[in-house]
Write an enzyme that holds these catalytic residues in place. Structure first.
Site, PDB file in Angstrom:
ATOM      1  N   GLY A 107       2.279  -1.705   5.371  1.00 20.85           N
ATOM      2  CA  GLY A 107       2.363  -0.625   5.971  1.00 20.85           C
ATOM      3  C   GLY A 107       2.196  -1.862   7.400  1.00 20.85           C
ATOM      4  N   VAL A 111       4.542 -10.256   4.588  1.00 17.62           N
ATOM      5  CA  VAL A 111       3.756 -11.236   3.922  1.00 17.62           C
ATOM      6  C   VAL A 111       4.819 -12.491   3.339  1.00 17.62           C
ATOM      7  CG1 VAL A 111       2.119 -11.874   1.823  1.00 17.62           C
ATOM      8  CG2 VAL A 111       2.268  -9.189   3.037  1.00 17.62           C
ATOM      9  N   GLU A 175      -5.015 -17.715   0.395  1.00 21.29           N
ATOM     10  CA  GLU A 175      -4.907 -17.668  -1.228  1.00 21.29           C
ATOM     11  C   GLU A 175      -3.646 -17.122  -1.795  1.00 21.29           C
ATOM     12  OE1 GLU A 175      -6.218 -18.626  -5.600  1.00 21.29           O
ATOM     13  OE2 GLU A 175      -7.919 -17.878  -4.017  1.00 21.29           O
ATOM     14  N   ASP A 270      -9.198   1.095   1.693  1.00 23.22           N
ATOM     15  CA  ASP A 270      -8.007   1.300   1.473  1.00 23.22           C
ATOM     16  C   ASP A 270      -7.161   0.569   0.225  1.00 23.22           C
ATOM     17  OD1 ASP A 270      -4.842   2.501   1.938  1.00 23.22           O
ATOM     18  OD2 ASP A 270      -4.668   0.556   2.693  1.00 23.22           O
ATOM     19  N   PRO A 273      -3.461   0.709  -5.938  1.00 22.05           N
ATOM     20  CA  PRO A 273      -3.081  -0.314  -7.205  1.00 22.05           C
ATOM     21  C   PRO A 273      -1.866  -1.456  -6.110  1.00 22.05           C
ATOM     22  CG  PRO A 273      -2.417   1.481  -8.302  1.00 22.05           C
ATOM     23  CD  PRO A 273      -3.854   1.987  -6.371  1.00 22.05           C
TER      24      PRO A 273
END
Lengths: 948, 244
Positions: A107, A111, A175, A270, A273
């Protein structure tokens, strides 16, 4: 020499021919002598502006207007390019980082895998796309994220290396965890959670696991086509105790990470999973602190903003109660995540986001053991405690949750459950055989000390019990609608070591008295968690569900409670009556009667049950017009009046009862006891006025008086009484009811302007009603000779509520009442294919019913067919009322006046409550009854559109 | 014009749809139809006195006697409102609702609003309307009625003159959108497509060239020519004109 510009970077130089850009190697382009656009920097700026400008729309939107013909060569494959704007292509350099490839989207950003050239290491790079379009708050949030996480240093938190901005894109590097996010694991590789995949964990000793082999975990293995089916369809894996211990250890690690973050003033807010990565080291790593809120920068959170994925939101987040959001919010979300790990399903499921959110706020999650009996009781307890709706009952810190989880993982008893002493000792002894023996010697001393503490607890407990008992009895037996009287008692008891069952039961009843059903449900859920067979709590819950309008759950709760032995006490019978009151007053009368009988067995009168028995009786009389229980109700009310209880309320109820009795005698063609009718009318009027004397500030007696006067046709006096009731009304809702009944009186007496004014007021109270704004005003306006306005109102009904079958249906019926049979038919047939039958249903309506009604109105089915439909549906009487009303309008428009009157009478007699056809029909029927020419416009206006 | 409106009113929903068929958004169509019907009540009374000299767009809106004016409003300002609503944090769906709210709002409030004499105040007014509507939509219990108090609007429009970098940016981007659309017809389709692929989608020049079967230089030329023309166009665009 011409100006040469590099199209990729912003390099610019003077030169000729093909020249490679010295900074990035692209071929330089001639800038075409561009004067208006001096430097290459300006070119790039304008390019970026253009991209930003067209993020919200296609630049071919108004092709026709500006002569950009569709033959410009654009193909449909270009659709969707907008969504990609702002993406970074591999090779793009951001500072010392070089983008390698995209690995995922969330959201808050995209990445990428990127290389940090200075250290030659591969990192994860999170980029916020097109931030400039998303406003400052997103940017601030993004910066906060990196700043907050940069402070953290914990094995369960993904570390952040750097942050920066590039061409309007904010990014930060962290990382790169080679692994899968937990949602992917749950969905497609739940076996990764089993104890056999556990590798290293310093905190839990390795359990008997045969295969500790390393397996390659990589997101690239997880192409969309390789995804396993969603968990609902896959069978639950066979899990062992070791598997559950492994889960507990994993989640304990996350709780450790959260505790560490909290120490640094960071709340994640937030946890879900998707934000937990299962790394190759066998640990869960918390990532995406994008929503993290720095404790020292609270203004960054807009109040009421709901963020995160719905299923894992805490109740306080759903409610938008920003002040209540703290580290225990993370405890909740981690609890919800644990729930999913245990059961492979989410704690609250629903078709829509709204359903999920409602579940989070108002229902208890099903116990994990319900889905899988292998889930250990202790782990279930940890999960449910973390997910308590009240933050005060959750683990006070993530650390406490981690401790309990680890205790479970190590086979020790957890602390959060009230386990029996023996069981505790046994569990403990199992784990510490050697120590157990030594401990016995010190036990005697401990028991002595504990005895002292116990003593002071008992006296506090007794005091709390007394306070609560008095408070509860006051609410349950006397008047639940007056919880102010017991507020202090509850507050005092809640700081004492009170019995949580009694405390929450009393709180729940007090909340219901204040019409706060949501809070009441929370308290009741707490009671039922501790004492699942508590019969007053179960029926109180059903009652609360009835008040919320959740009929489905209401029936389930009632059925379940009845199956578990039914009401065991007087108060439980009373609540059962309240739960049934509106749907089934006859049944409610029986419940109240039973409550009263049980209470009499204890030589006590049950005043509240008597009051509600009379109420239910009136309800029953209103619907069925059978006087069987009249005497019982009358006696109960007389007793309350004699005891001077509940102010003028019993007077009001008695007046209504007499009036209904009078109407029953008057309407009963077989008996025709007009003498009895007038006797009851006189009594009704008398009790109404006595009530007014009893409490001159109460609006109920004048309300009863108005109804009585209306019933005998003294309309001007009725208007006066209504006006008095409106003036006295204490709540907007009661005032609204006054207007609701008064407009009709004005309408009948030919006072159209006041009638319209009252309707306007009603519409302000209930702006969604199609009757106040359309149907009723249309009638009044038509009568006032303002035909065009009336038609406008009728037509606007179908326009305002696009594609709603009911709106179209009512628009047509309203047009028919105005004599526009042709237009009504056209409207119905025009809209037939596109209307939505499922919208705006009121109990007991169903989609099938609206479809049937529509077909009838359209002329595709006869009235008998329609009535046959009702027989298979709940509350057929109410639905028949609706059928009659639409049939009446149809008959009226087609000139069959007698038939119309019959149908209006049928609708009036349906006493359908919320569906309100009784009310509509009464308004019209009265006009027809008193004026044989009504409606004159049907004769004077031609059929079809009058303007055509 | 009067006959037009009466026509809509008479023929019901179906014909209104045909008349407004050029509009993109069905919702807006229905919405405008409803507005026009209400308007028509007023027009009957004002027709005699209107029809003076050249009047501004706002005045034309205010006259309300032309459904095309309202559609033109949507065309002219719709994206500006949408984009600003998005910038204020509205989701794509909500932002579209906001635009509708603003149009409805404007329709009802225009008659009672008297601040249009000042330069730019119409857009300031729009900005406030969007801010309001976003806030309203955000708090679910909001009712449209509450939004429609013209007095509250007057004062807010004054406040709206204050600095707002986001709004400035959105106005500029709106000019970029319009500028690009206006100059688009001056270019070959292939040039435009090269521009679109290379600049808007950031497709590398070499790939763009390959896709369109043109030389890399042509791609750069397309970019530079369109952008240069766009810059000229934007510089000559004037909000005063836009608001006419």
């Amino acid at each position: 020499m011409a100006q040469l510009v590099c199209p990729s970077c912003t390099f610019s130089t003077a030169g000729d021919g093909e020249v490679a850009c010295p900074s990035c190697g692209s071929t330089l382009a001639q800038s075409d002598g561009s004067q208006a656009l001096g430097t290459s920097g300006e070119v790039e700026q304008l390019s970026a502006d253009v991209r930003e400008a067209f993020q919200i729309c296609d630049f071919r939107l108004h092709a026709d207007d500006i002569g950009w013909s569709t033959s410009s060569g654009f193909s449909s494959e270009s659709v969707g390019w907008l969504a990609q704007a702002g993406e970074l292509v591999p090779g793009t350099r951001l500072g010392e980082f070089e983008i390698l490839e995209e690995v995922g989207r969330g959201g808050m950003g995209i990445v990428y895998r990127a290389r940090q050239t200075s250290l030659n290491r591969v990192v994860a790079m999170k980029v916020l796309p097109a931030f400039s379009h998303r406003g400052d708050s997103a940017v601030r949030r993004f910066r906060t994220e990196a700043k907050a996480v940069a402070r953290l240093n914990h094995p369960n938190v993904v570390p952040v290396y750097a942050q920066g901005e590039y061409k309007g894109h904010l990014y930060y590097a962290m990382e790169l965890i080679e692994g899968l996010s937990l949602d992917n694991v749950i969905q497609s590789q739940p076996e990764l959670l089993s104890s056999t995949f556990q590798r290293e964990d310093p905190q839990a000793k390795p359990l008997a696991s045969s295969a500790l082999t390393s397996i390659p975990i990589d997101e690239r293995q997880l192409g969309a086509e390789e995804c396993a089916p969603p968990p609902a369809t896959s069978p639950p894996p066979h899990r062992t105790l070791d598997d559950f211990r492994r889960i507990a250890t994993l989640v304990a690690g996350v709780a450790d990470g959260l505790a560490h973050a909290y120490e640094h003033g960071v709340i994640h807010r937030d946890i879900k999973p998707h934000n937990l990565l299962l790394g190759e080291d066998g640990r869960l790593h918390i990532t995406d602190f994008g929503l993290a809120q720095l404790a020292d920068e609270p203004h960054l959170t807009k109040s009421g903003e709901v963020m995160g994925t719905a299923a894992y939101l805490s109740p306080e987040q759903v409610r938008g109660d920003v002040g209540a959001i703290d580290h225990r919010t993370d405890v909740y979300s981690l609890g919800a995540t644990l729930y999913e790990l245990l059961t492979l399903r989410r704690p609250f499921e629903g078709k829509t986001r709204d359903q999920i959110l409602r579940g989070i706020c108002s229902t208890e999650p099903a116990r994990p053991r319900r889905w899988d009996k292998r889930v250990p009781v202790d782990l279930e307890t940890v999960c449910l405690r973390a997910m308590d709706k009240d933050p005060g009952y959750r683990y006070p810190t993530a650390l406490a949750m981690a401790d309990d989880l680890r205790r479970f993982a190590q086979g020790r008893p957890i602390v959060s459950r009230r386990v029996g002493h023996l069981e505790t000792a046994f569990k403990w002894a199992c784990g510490h055989r050697a120590a157990a023996l030594a401990i016995v010697t010190t036990t005697v001393a401990v028991v002595l000390g504990a005895g002292l503490i116990q003593h002071s607890r008992i006296s506090g407990r007794e005091r709390a019990d007394n306070l609560l008992q008095t408070a509860y009895e006051r609410l349950a037996y006397f008047d639940y609608r007056n919880p102010d009287l017991v507020k202090d008692a509850i507050a005092q008891a809640s700081v004492l070591p009170a019995d949580p069952v009694q405390l929450n039961l009393t709180r729940a009843l007090a909340s219901l008295g204040m019409a706060d059903e949501t809070t009441a449900m929370e308290h009741l859920d707490s009671v039922l968690r501790l004492d699942p067979s508590n019969s007053p709590a179960m029926y109180m819950r059903a009652w609360a569900q009835r008040r919320i309008g959740d009929h489905q759950s209401l029936y389930e709760t009632l059925e379940k409670a009845d199956r578990m032995g039914g009401p065991s006490t007087a108060d439980a019978w009373f609540f059962r009556g309240l739960a049934a009151h509106f749907d089934d007053p006859t049944f409610a009368v029986e419940c109240y009667r039973e409550a009263n009988t049980l209470r009499s067995g204890q030589n006590e009168f049950y005043p509240q049950a008597a009051l509600h028995l009379a109420r239910a009786h009136n309800q029953q009389l209103y619907v069925s017009r059978i006087l069987d229980n009249f005497e019982e109700a009358r006696a109960a009310l007389r007793q309350l009046i004699d005891q001077e209880q509940y102010g003028a309320y019993p007077h009001y109820l008695l007046s209504i009862a007499h009036r209904l009795a009078a109407e029953t005698y008057e309407a009963d063609l077989d008996v025709q006891r007009t003498d009895l009718a007038s006797h009851h009318f006189a009594a009704a009027l008398g009790w109404a006025r006595a009530g007014n004397v009893k409490d001159p500030m109460d609006d109920l007696p004048p309300t009863a008086e108005a109804e009585c006067l209306e019933s005998v046709g003294r309309l001007e006096e009725a208007i006066e009484a209504r006006t008095q009731a409106i003036d006295l009304a204490q709540t907007p809702r009661r005032r609204w009811q006054g207007y609701h009944y008064r407009w009709r009186l004005y309408y009948w007496t030919g006072q159209f302007d006041p009638a319209l004014a009252d309707l306007d007021t009603c519409a302000a109270f209930d702006p969604d009603s199609r009757f106040y704004a359309h149907v009723y005003p249309a009638l009044v306006l038509a009568e006032a000779g303002r035909t065009e306005e009336a038609l406008f109102r009728a037509r606007a009904l179908a326009e305002g509520d696009r594609a709603g079958a009911q709106a179209v249906l009512w628009s047509a019926t309203c047009l028919r009442l105005l004599g526009q049979a042709g237009e009504a038919n056209d409207l119905l047939s025009d809209q037939a294919d596109r209307v939505d039958f499922s919208g705006g249903l009121v109990h007991p309506q169903s989609e099938q019913w609206i479809e049937a009604l529509y077909a009838f109105s359209l002329g595709d089915a006869g009235f008998d067919d329609l009535v046959k439909h009702t027989e298979e549906m709940p509350s057929p009487r109410k639905l028949r009322g609706e059928a009659h009303f639409h049939a009446a309008a149809k008959a009226l428009a087609e000139g069959r006046r007698e038939e119309a009157f019959e149908h209006f009478t049928g609708a009036y007699r349906s006493f359908d409550g919320e569906l309100a056809c009784t009310f509509h029909a009464k308004a019209i029927r009265w006009r027809m009854w008193n004026d044989t020419d009504w409606p004159e416009w049907i004769a004077t206006l031609p059929l079809g559109d009058p303007l055509e | 014009m009067f006959s037009d409106v009466a026509g809509i009113r008479r023929s019901g929903l179906r014909r209104a749809f045909e008349i407004s068929g050029s509009l993109q958004d069905e919702c807006t169509k229905l919405h405008l139809t409803l507005l026009l019907r209400r308007r028509s009540e007023i027009i009957v009374n004002v027709m005699g006195s209107s029809g003076t000299t050249r009047i501004s767009f706002v005045d034309r809106l205010r006259g309300g006697h032309d459904q095309n004016t309202w559609m033109e409003f949507h065309r002219r300002y719709g994206e500006l409102l949408l984009s600003y609503a998005r910038r204020l944090g509205a989701s794509p769906d909500k932002a579209e609702d906001v635009v509708q709210d603003v149009e409805m709002y404007l329709f009802k409030a225009l008659d009672r609003f008297h601040h249009f004499g000042r330069k730019g105040s119409f857009r300031a007014y729009l900005r406030t309307a969007v801010m309001h509507a976003v806030g309203r939509r955000a708090s679910q219990q909001a009712r449209q009625e509450a939004l429609l108090d013209p007095r509250a609007f007057d004062t807010l429009a004054d406040k709206a003159d204050s600095e707002d970098a986001d709004w400035e940016r959105e106005q500029y981007l709106h000019l970029v959108r319009w500028g690009l659309r206006m100059i688009a017809k001056e270019f070959e389709p292939k040039t435009l497509e090269a521009f679109r692929l290379h600049v808007l989608t950031e497709r590398p020049a070499a790939e763009t060239a390959k896709d369109l079967d043109i030389s890399i230089d042509s791609v750069y030329q397309a970019k530079s020519r369109v952008l240069r023309r766009l810059r000229e166009r934007i510089d000559s665009l004037d909000w005063e004109m836009f608001d006419m």
